[in-house]
Design a protein around this motif. Structure first.
Motif, PDB file in Angstrom:
ATOM      1  N   LEU B  12       0.784  -1.227   0.000  1.00  0.00           N
ATOM      2  CA  LEU B  12       0.000   0.000   0.000  1.00  0.00           C
ATOM      3  C   LEU B  12       0.824   1.289   0.000  1.00  0.00           C
ATOM      4  O   LEU B  12       0.554   2.182  -0.797  1.00  0.00           O
ATOM      5  CB  LEU B  12      -0.984  -0.001   1.163  1.00  0.00           C
ATOM      6  N   PRO B  13       1.847   1.389   0.861  1.00  0.00           N
ATOM      7  CA  PRO B  13       2.580   2.654   0.858  1.00  0.00           C
ATOM      8  C   PRO B  13       3.142   2.988  -0.528  1.00  0.00           C
ATOM      9  O   PRO B  13       3.040   4.117  -0.981  1.00  0.00           O
ATOM     10  CB  PRO B  13       3.692   2.420   1.880  1.00  0.00           C
ATOM     11  N   VAL B  16       0.399   4.122  -2.733  1.00  0.00           N
ATOM     12  CA  VAL B  16       0.012   5.491  -2.428  1.00  0.00           C
ATOM     13  C   VAL B  16       0.962   6.471  -3.099  1.00  0.00           C
ATOM     14  O   VAL B  16       0.560   7.450  -3.707  1.00  0.00           O
ATOM     15  CB  VAL B  16      -0.011   5.722  -0.895  1.00  0.00           C
ATOM     16  N   ARG B  17       2.254   6.141  -3.046  1.00  0.00           N
ATOM     17  CA  ARG B  17       3.244   7.029  -3.654  1.00  0.00           C
ATOM     18  C   ARG B  17       3.007   7.152  -5.158  1.00  0.00           C
ATOM     19  O   ARG B  17       3.041   8.215  -5.733  1.00  0.00           O
ATOM     20  CB  ARG B  17       4.646   6.483  -3.389  1.00  0.00           C
ATOM     21  N   SER B  20       0.038   9.173  -6.025  1.00  0.00           N
ATOM     22  CA  SER B  20       0.208  10.606  -5.830  1.00  0.00           C
ATOM     23  C   SER B  20       0.829  11.254  -7.060  1.00  0.00           C
ATOM     24  O   SER B  20       0.707  12.439  -7.257  1.00  0.00           O
ATOM     25  CB  SER B  20       1.067  10.873  -4.602  1.00  0.00           C
ATOM     26  N   ARG B  21       1.518  10.431  -7.860  1.00  0.00           N
ATOM     27  CA  ARG B  21       2.141  11.022  -9.047  1.00  0.00           C
ATOM     28  C   ARG B  21       1.273  10.848 -10.283  1.00  0.00           C
ATOM     29  O   ARG B  21       1.543  11.420 -11.313  1.00  0.00           O
ATOM     30  CB  ARG B  21       3.501  10.358  -9.276  1.00  0.00           C
ATOM     31  N   TRP B  30      -7.227  12.623  -1.178  1.00  0.00           N
ATOM     32  CA  TRP B  30      -6.467  11.794  -0.249  1.00  0.00           C
ATOM     33  C   TRP B  30      -7.384  11.104   0.735  1.00  0.00           C
ATOM     34  O   TRP B  30      -7.196   9.947   1.070  1.00  0.00           O
ATOM     35  CB  TRP B  30      -5.456  12.660   0.493  1.00  0.00           C
ATOM     36  N   LEU B  34      -7.596   7.257   1.817  1.00  0.00           N
ATOM     37  CA  LEU B  34      -7.473   6.809   3.204  1.00  0.00           C
ATOM     38  C   LEU B  34      -8.670   5.960   3.586  1.00  0.00           C
ATOM     39  O   LEU B  34      -8.549   4.989   4.317  1.00  0.00           O
ATOM     40  CB  LEU B  34      -7.344   8.009   4.136  1.00  0.00           C
ATOM     41  N   SER B  37      -8.095   2.614   2.225  1.00  0.00           N
ATOM     42  CA  SER B  37      -7.122   1.836   2.966  1.00  0.00           C
ATOM     43  C   SER B  37      -7.663   1.403   4.317  1.00  0.00           C
ATOM     44  O   SER B  37      -7.373   0.314   4.786  1.00  0.00           O
ATOM     45  CB  SER B  37      -5.825   2.619   3.117  1.00  0.00           C
ATOM     46  N   SER B  38      -8.522   2.273   4.909  1.00  0.00           N
ATOM     47  CA  SER B  38      -9.051   1.863   6.213  1.00  0.00           C
ATOM     48  C   SER B  38     -10.037   0.714   6.031  1.00  0.00           C
ATOM     49  O   SER B  38     -10.149  -0.163   6.872  1.00  0.00           O
ATOM     50  CB  SER B  38      -9.690   3.044   6.938  1.00  0.00           C
ATOM     51  N   ARG B  41      -8.032  -2.357   5.725  1.00  0.00           N
ATOM     52  CA  ARG B  41      -7.501  -2.811   6.993  1.00  0.00           C
ATOM     53  C   ARG B  41      -8.537  -3.662   7.702  1.00  0.00           C
ATOM     54  O   ARG B  41      -8.247  -4.703   8.253  1.00  0.00           O
ATOM     55  CB  ARG B  41      -7.141  -1.592   7.851  1.00  0.00           C
ATOM     56  N   ALA B  95     -18.694  12.565   7.042  1.00  0.00           N
ATOM     57  CA  ALA B  95     -17.680  13.322   7.782  1.00  0.00           C
ATOM     58  C   ALA B  95     -16.533  12.449   8.292  1.00  0.00           C
ATOM     59  O   ALA B  95     -15.377  12.852   8.258  1.00  0.00           O
ATOM     60  CB  ALA B  95     -18.325  14.069   8.942  1.00  0.00           C
ATOM     61  N   CYS B  96     -16.834  11.243   8.759  1.00  0.00           N
ATOM     62  CA  CYS B  96     -15.762  10.398   9.317  1.00  0.00           C
ATOM     63  C   CYS B  96     -15.134   9.510   8.250  1.00  0.00           C
ATOM     64  O   CYS B  96     -14.302   8.674   8.558  1.00  0.00           O
ATOM     65  CB  CYS B  96     -16.278   9.569  10.496  1.00  0.00           C
ATOM     66  N   GLU B  97     -15.575   9.693   7.005  1.00  0.00           N
ATOM     67  CA  GLU B  97     -14.981   9.005   5.865  1.00  0.00           C
ATOM     68  C   GLU B  97     -15.183   7.500   5.909  1.00  0.00           C
ATOM     69  O   GLU B  97     -14.285   6.722   5.593  1.00  0.00           O
ATOM     70  CB  GLU B  97     -13.508   9.397   5.721  1.00  0.00           C
ATOM     71  N   THR B  99     -15.795   5.393   8.490  1.00  0.00           N
ATOM     72  CA  THR B  99     -15.163   4.599   9.537  1.00  0.00           C
ATOM     73  C   THR B  99     -16.123   4.294  10.693  1.00  0.00           C
ATOM     74  O   THR B  99     -15.685   3.920  11.781  1.00  0.00           O
ATOM     75  CB  THR B  99     -13.930   5.341  10.102  1.00  0.00           C
TER      76      THR B  99
END
Lengths: 504, 170
Positions: B12-13, B16-17, B20-21, B30, B34, B37-38, B41, B95-97, B99
């Motif tokens: 994942l990291p 994500v990178r 971003s490009r 973003w 997120l 990704s949550s 998880r 609001a809490c995206e 979660t």
């Protein structure tokens, strides 16, 4: 997961700093080239020239402030919104109130950040209204001032022993573990087995949960390091959460209760006699109260097998105690808290959410070495000229308009009282924003000369922490957290915050 | 999406990178990433069989101001995703995206549609719904309802916030 968030934030942060540095220099602010660089998608309406741009001020940068600003910016594409904040950091209770083990709630920060990055929104941290600028200065310079500064004081018990060491307001205790600068030195002695939490709201459950949650869980949150160290050595294994009234009147919400019941290593104790008869009224309650009461009842009378299995291994416990009003806080010969004496109450009226508690002659003492008082917050007037309802601890207002004060509004806890979750504040802030726009567009508000606002900003620009400055603090805190295996380690010293903010 | 979630979770990291490009994906906020990704998880929405890509159904949102928005919803997405991806502008929604920490993605279904939603609400979802304004017996949180191919033509109401009753009259 945390590392993903960190990476994501740093990626959003770094290009901002490089390409979109918002400098508190007026020429730069209003130069077209600066605007073109803004990443924000909102376009200013072409109908009015910048000379006609109205400016409004928002005081406070918690949820009420940011949601009000969001609504204002969205509803008028020509309006400038300046947010003033006393502390060098934004987000109010989202940063300093939301429990560290509830990181999901802090996702609202992403929306607030988008608002702050709007080219027509300016954040001025470290500027206290009432000290660095006066309310009158703001009202002279802006078409409208919206007060969103929350409830910064707490209700006091007014009983003997309240001033003893280790009798602490839940507000300060929350501030202590959440890294509020003024609470970092709070003297909290956790070298006792039993603690009493006074109050039956969500803050009461928050502080009880933090006292009882295994440190192995807390150390992965953004809880402040000084609090984590103290909690690591904590001897507290029994927490009494005590309220004046009964189970039908509790103010906490079901999510927080369920969390307590499922807290690892901790048993929930609710006395059967306290919930007797509730089964007969449950069906007639509105759904939220019904589900909450059902959970209380079942936990006391017939807990699930999952819960009982969990509780068998518990080494700690929390007790939900009803119908007790504190009369005095007791101490031993050394002046240390030794317990709380309670009056036993009974309820008047038919079973409902609105029953009143009446004190009887019966007294009862709960032994403890720590008392956390969580009986509610109150606001304070920011200025002596502000119409204030001292009884309720809120600004005197009618539907968010401050009474008899044109151009002055309030949103969130400072106007509605310190109750409810973010949703309530959000709705109130959106409505207040719409109201301000309505008043503005219908010509009810004055439009001061733009120069006045610009002069005011010139006065504070050297002192103010901008949103770009905050992003520097943000990155520094996340980097510090990473070293500790936490999502963030908050900087708790004002001077350090300012130093990091100004590091270029 | 499910396939991507399953295959790339450990990477994942780096994903994500790259994202971003990527000029196409950079439009995705973003917070959206997120949320994804949550969700990964918690593994809530991962099925063992990857869903076919691009399968879409028509879903209609009836907004509180009377607007009717018809959108194409990806099968497998949740309704919060659908609203976000289609840029439906609802103040404060999600609001809490996604979660399960707020009730701002509150949606109301017709009884027969509500009954057909395969995933029944958990205690945790009901707990959050209890705080929603205008709660009904057929309320759900958008972030917890996954679009299925049977939902083609589904009409969903977005309720008013309670304070909307306050009109800005001077």
């Amino acid at each position: 997961m945390n590392s993903v968030r960190r990476i994501a934030r740093c990626f959003t942060g770094t290009p901002e700093i490089l390409t979109w540095r918002k400098v508190v220099t007026l020429q730069q602010w209003f130069s077209p080239s600066c605007r073109c660089r803004s990443s924000d998608s909102q376009k200013s309406s072409s109908s009015s020239s910048p000379g006609q741009q109205c400016c409004v001020a928002v005081v406070g940068s918690g949820p009420a402030g940011f949601y009000t600003a969001q609504q204002l910016l969205k509803g008028d594409h020509n309006l400038i919104v300046d947010i003033y904040e006393k502390l060098p950091v934004p987000f109010g209770l989202v940063r300093f109130g939301v429990a560290p083990d509830h990181p999901e709630v802090k996702n609202v920060i992403h929306t607030f950040t988008n608002t702050a990055k709007n080219e027509r929104c300016n954040f001025f941290g470290n500027v206290e209204v009432g000290r660095d600028v006066s309310l009158k200065d703001l009202r002279d310079a802006y078409s409208a001032v919206i007060l969103c500064y929350g409830a910064s004081a707490n209700r006091t018990l007014g009983i003997p022993g309240e001033d003893l060491p280790n009798v602490i307001s839940a507000r300060s205790f929350v501030g202590w573990y959440n890294g509020v600068p003024q609470d970092k030195e709070l003297q909290v002695n956790l070298d006792c087995e039993s603690a009493v939490v006074l109050g039956h709201g969500n803050v009461a459950l928050d502080v009880a949960r933090i006292l009882l949650t295994p440190v192995s869980i807390l150390e992965k949150t953004d809880i402040s390091e000084h609090a984590l160290k103290a909690l690591h050595r904590s001897q507290v294994s029994k927490v009494h959460v005590v309220g004046r009234r009964g189970p039908l009147q509790v103010a906490f919400t079901i999510k927080e209760l369920r969390e307590m019941i499922k807290l690892p290593g901790t048993q929930t104790v609710i006395r059967r006699e306290d919930v007797e008869g509730l089964d007969k009224v449950i069906d007639d309650l509105p759904r939220p109260r019904r589900r909450l009461t059902e959970l209380l009842y079942k936990t006391a009378v017939a807990p699930s097998s999952t819960d009982t299995r969990l509780w068998e291994q518990a080494t700690k416990e929390w007790r939900l105690v009803f119908l007790r009003s504190p009369v005095q806080i007791l101490h031993d010969n050394n002046g240390s808290v030794s317990g709380v004496e309670f009056a036993v109450n009974k309820l008047q009226g038919k079973p409902s959410q609105f029953q009143k508690a009446v004190t009887t002659d019966l007294r009862e003492t709960i032994k403890c070495g720590l008392v956390l008082s969580s009986i509610g917050y109150r606001s304070v007037p920011l200025d002596s000229s502000l119409p204030f309802d001292s009884k309720n601890g809120i600004i005197d207002n009618e539907n968010s308009r401050v009474r008899n004060e044109q151009g002055l509004y309030c949103a969130g806890w400072v106007g509605k009282g310190p109750v409810g979750v973010i949703l309530g504040t959000m709705t109130d802030a959106f409505e207040t924003g719409k109201l301000v726009l309505h008043d503005l567009h219908s010509g009810h508000l004055k439009i001061p000369e733009r120069m006045k606002r610009d002069q005011l900003i010139n006065q504070i620009k050297d002192k103010a922490v901008t949103f770009t400055d905050w992003q520097r603090i943000d990155c520094a805190e996340m980097a510090a957290g990473e070293k500790l295996g936490k999502p963030r380690e908050k900087i708790t010293d004002i001077q350090t915050l300012l130093n990091v903010a100004r590091r270029s | 999406m499910a396939a991507i979630r399953l295959a790339f979770t450990p990477l994942l990291p780096s994903l994500v990178r790259q994202v971003s490009r990527s000029p196409i994906l950079s439009q995705m906020s973003w917070s959206k990433l997120l949320v994804c990704s949550s969700l990964m998880r918690e593994n809530r929405f991962c099925s063992s069989v990857p869903k076919p890509q691009h399968q879409k159904v028509k879903v209609i949102f009836l907004l509180s101001d009377g607007r009717r928005q018809e959108v194409n919803a990806k099968v497998g997405d949740n309704l919060l995703d659908v609203i976000t991806e289609n840029d439906i502008d609802i103040d404060g929604f999600g609001a809490c995206e996604g979660t399960l920490a707020c009730s701002t993605c509150h949606l109301i279904f017709k009884q027969e549609d509500y009954d057909k939603i395969p995933d029944k609400p958990t205690d945790e979802e009901l707990d959050m719904l209890d705080l929603a304004y205008g709660l009904t017996d057929t309320s759900r949180l958008g972030c917890q309802v996954i679009v299925t191919k049977d939902m083609d033509g589904l009409e969903i109401s977005v309720p008013k916030g309670v304070a909307d009753a306050r009109s800005p009259q001077s």
